[in-house]
Every structure is written in structure tokens, then in C-alpha cells.
Design an enzyme around this catalytic site. Structure first.
Site, mmCIF file in Angstrom:
data_model
loop_
_atom_site.group_PDB
_atom_site.id
_atom_site.type_symbol
_atom_site.label_atom_id
_atom_site.label_comp_id
_atom_site.label_asym_id
_atom_site.label_seq_id
_atom_site.Cartn_x
_atom_site.Cartn_y
_atom_site.Cartn_z
ATOM 1 N N ASP A 159 31.838 55.848 9.324
ATOM 2 C CA ASP A 159 30.609 55.870 10.117
ATOM 3 C C ASP A 159 30.585 54.696 11.087
ATOM 4 O O ASP A 159 30.313 54.852 12.275
ATOM 5 C CB ASP A 159 29.408 55.823 9.173
ATOM 6 C CG ASP A 159 28.084 55.713 9.898
ATOM 7 O OD1 ASP A 159 27.781 56.578 10.739
ATOM 8 O OD2 ASP A 159 27.345 54.741 9.628
ATOM 9 N N CYS A 160 30.912 53.531 10.579
ATOM 10 C CA CYS A 160 30.913 52.311 11.391
ATOM 11 C C CYS A 160 32.021 52.349 12.447
ATOM 12 O O CYS A 160 31.800 52.025 13.607
ATOM 13 C CB CYS A 160 31.080 51.110 10.470
ATOM 14 S SG CYS A 160 31.159 49.556 11.344
#
Length: 161
Positions: free
Chosen positions: A27-28
Site C-alpha cells: 500500500d505504501c
């Protein structure tokens, strides 16, 4: 990025991690990729950057991206996607349906797995595919706020991310 972020786990250790851990990292990584791409290719102000980034990192967009690139993945990558999709997540999606959320988690798991196993060339290939498959219209409309009036400028800066 690897110069200042030390990845200490080897592939065996990463394989033993829960798929939701891969998705947490993915996600990051994906959001940083999208934000960097927007900063590099547009002259948007921070709020507009945020609005545009959301279009790409929301669950529906990630699920659609995964479906577009799935046939180009190796068998191992498809297995990682399957594990990420089937991971038991007790979080209920707020702005998407359960299926989109499952596929977006699978996409994030793939990105996170490739990053954590230091498969940077393959990660780059997949990230490049996310912007070239499907919609090729590019970012057509960039909104600029000048004084108190709203002006729309139409641009075509290449493939949509």
C-alpha cells in the site's frame, strides 16, 4: 530507495509473513509511486495532487489494475495474488465493495512482496504496466485555482498512471 531503507528479511522469511503484511507494505510503496509520478509529471498544487492520487490508489482502481495485468504475471506472482486475495481481513471496506477490496488487497500484497524480496526490476516492470495497460487517455484535466476563480486547463501528458 534501498540506499536509505534497509530490507533485512531474506526471501524465505518474507514467504513466511502473512499476506496482509505484504499488502501493508505494498500500500505504501504503490502510493509513493503514484505520488512521485504525479509530482514528476504535473504542476498540481498539493490538494489537487491528493485528489488525483486518490483516483489511482483507491480499492476500485487497484482491483481494475490487477485484472488488467493479471495475465502478464508469472505463476508465482499469481500465487502471491491468490494468497493476498484470500487473506482473512476483518476490515470492512468503506468506499468499495468486498470483492474490489479483496482484489486491491491482492494487488498491494503483490507490490509489497516484490518490494520486500528486493525484486526491484520486476517491481518496476509491473508498476510500468499499471500505467500503460487499459486507459491510455492520460491526465486530461488539471484544475488550477487562480485568485478566486477556477480555471480548467486541458493537457495530455501521456498514459494514465
Amino acid at each position: 530507495m534501498e540506499e536509505f531503507i534497509e530490507l533485512k528479511k531474506d526471501e524465505t522469511e518474507v514467504n513466511l509473513m502473512p499476506p496482509l503484511t505484504w499488502a501493508y507494505v505494498g500500500d505504501c510503496v504503490y502510493e509513493l509511486y503514484i505520488r512521485t509520478k504525479l509530482v514528476n509529471e504535473t504542476k498540481l498544487k498539493p490538494h489537487a495532487l491528493h485528489i488525483e492520487a486518490i483516483k489511482h490508489v483507491k480499492a476500485k482502481a487497484q482491483a481494475e489494475t490487477l485484472k488488467r495485468i493479471y495475465d502478464d504475471l508469472t505463476e508465482k506472482e499469481q500465487e502471491i495474488v491468490r494468497r493476498g486475495r484470500n487473506a482473512e481481513n476483518h476490515h470492512l471496506p468503506k468506499n468499495s465493495n468486498v470483492q474490489e477490496y479483496m482484489y486491491s488487497t491482492a494487488f498491494e500484497a503483490l507490490i509489497g512482496y516484490l518490494y520486500l524480496t528486493k525484486q526491484n526490476e520486476r517491481l518496476k516492470e509491473i508498476l510500468d504496466k499499471t500505467k500503460t495497460n487499459g486507459n491510455k487517455c492520460g491526465i486530461k484535466q488539471i484544475i488550477e485555482v487562480k485568485s478566486s476563480c477556477l480555471t480548467c486547463t486541458f493537457l495530455d501528458i501521456g498514459p494514465r498512471i
